[in-house]
Design a protein around this motif. Structure first.
Motif, PDB file in Angstrom:
ATOM      1  N   GLU A 100       0.829  -1.251  -0.042  1.00  0.00           N
ATOM      2  CA  GLU A 100      -0.027  -0.066   0.044  1.00  0.00           C
ATOM      3  C   GLU A 100       0.806   1.083  -0.045  1.00  0.00           C
ATOM      4  N   SER A 101       1.809   1.435   0.818  1.00  0.00           N
ATOM      5  CA  SER A 101       2.942   2.500   0.843  1.00  0.00           C
ATOM      6  C   SER A 101       3.420   2.570  -0.595  1.00  0.00           C
ATOM      7  N   ARG A 104       0.600   4.235  -2.887  1.00  0.00           N
ATOM      8  CA  ARG A 104       0.164   5.602  -2.315  1.00  0.00           C
ATOM      9  C   ARG A 104       1.382   6.455  -2.762  1.00  0.00           C
ATOM     10  N   PRO A 107       1.731   6.791  -7.445  1.00  0.00           N
ATOM     11  CA  PRO A 107       0.213   6.925  -8.109  1.00  0.00           C
ATOM     12  C   PRO A 107       0.497   6.623  -9.624  1.00  0.00           C
ATOM     13  N   TYR A 135      -6.505   0.444  -4.946  1.00  0.00           N
ATOM     14  CA  TYR A 135      -5.805   1.235  -5.484  1.00  0.00           C
ATOM     15  C   TYR A 135      -5.732   0.833  -7.051  1.00  0.00           C
ATOM     16  N   CYS A 292       0.338   3.637   5.304  1.00  0.00           N
ATOM     17  CA  CYS A 292      -0.560   2.539   4.694  1.00  0.00           C
ATOM     18  C   CYS A 292      -2.004   2.621   5.529  1.00  0.00           C
TER      19      CYS A 292
END
Length: 303
Positions: A100-101, A104, A107, A135, A292
């Motif tokens: 997730e990190s 993010r 992108p 995402y 995250c």
């Protein structure tokens, strides 16, 4: 003469194969490397067909167009899952945090989580991965090793069964796959025990050390857009001090070091048993909450 990205990746790929051969026969070297663990022999699942409910296969030929820009981030999970998990694939909150990190912070890059296990995910894992798939730039697939290694410089090496002579085949396959993936598509490989703090385009996480002063000359201008960062940019805390991420002692000092970094590495092989409670003020919890949040808040009372 300039070295193309493909040629450079090929050199690294072949070099990694040599390292596998050398490390396989060098017990002293392996004992000094904290990433290797005993009982690293279970790789039979790599050849098994996917179970019902498993992830779709990662067809590297079909993926060429999507990944052709080189703006890619790859994570590999090379575990086999046996009776202790009812042969269900398990993926934990901290691993999800790494993915997730990356998504993010980048992108504009394609983030690819690639499993080798043929198992279907557990219900808990499925829910966690569903959070990641919200995402738009995240993909989750399964690599079929026998097919994935074809049409590459390592095809003959793999067919000759050299991996089977290794004392640590899973760790060595992980090494081979990361370089093979970058050779195929370009981009960045990251481990599943990192958290990306900030990013600026592509980044390599391997620290540049012992360069006899030459690394400082490797600037964006001189290296055709590549920039070399010092080790603290990705390893602000040395692995022998990994506990600092999990204690409030010196937390302000630790957070200051983290603030200056581009990523942190929490050394999962050493820290996996450390429990982080929801709402904790230890540095790792503070970083996870910010970078995250879906993984952090989606994991219940402990992270």
């Amino acid at each position: 003469m300039a070295v193309t990205r493909k040629r450079l990746a090929l050199l690294v790929l072949c070099g990694s194969a040599v390292l596998v051969l050398y490390a396989t026969t060098n017990d002293e070297l392996m004992r000094e490397m904290p990433i290797f663990q005993p009982l690293d022999m279970d790789v039979q699942c790599y050849k098994e067909p996917s179970a019902k409910g498993a992830f779709d296969n990662f067809d590297f030929r079909a993926e060429q167009a999507r990944l052709s820009s080189g703006k890619n981030i790859f994570f590999h999970e090379t575990s086999c899952f046996g009776r202790e998990t009812n042969h269900q694939l398990e993926f934990n909150c901290r691993q999800a945090c790494a993915v997730e990190s990356a998504a993010r912070a980048n992108p504009g890059m394609s983030v690819n989580l690639l499993f080798l296990s043929p198992s279907a995910p557990s219900n808990r894992t499925r829910k966690l991965l569903d959070l990641l798939l919200r995402y738009d730039n995240v993909r989750v697939k399964r690599i079929l090793v026998d097919d994935y290694i074809k049409e590459s410089p390592l095809e003959r090496w793999y067919e000759d069964g050299v991996l089977g002579t290794s004392r640590w085949p899973r760790s060595h396959m992980s090494d081979i796959l990361r370089y093979l993936t970058l050779w195929r598509f370009g981009g960045v490989y990251l481990d599943l025990d990192v958290v990306i703090i900030k990013s600026r385009g592509c980044m390599a996480r391997t620290p540049i050390e012992n360069t006899q002063g030459k690394a400082k000359d490797m600037t964006v201008r001189r290296c055709n857009g590549f920039e070399v960062f010092p080790p603290p940019a990705f390893y602000p805390i040395f692995y022998k001090e990994w506990q600092r991420y999990f204690t409030e002692e010196k937390a302000n000092e630790t957070m200051h070091l983290i603030k200056q970094a581009r990523a942190i590495h929490v050394w999962n092989k050493l820290s996996t048993s450390e429990v982080v409670h929801m709402g904790s003020r230890v540095p790792y919890a503070l970083v996870a909450e910010k970078h995250c949040p879906r993984a952090y808040y989606g994991c219940g009372a402990t992270f």
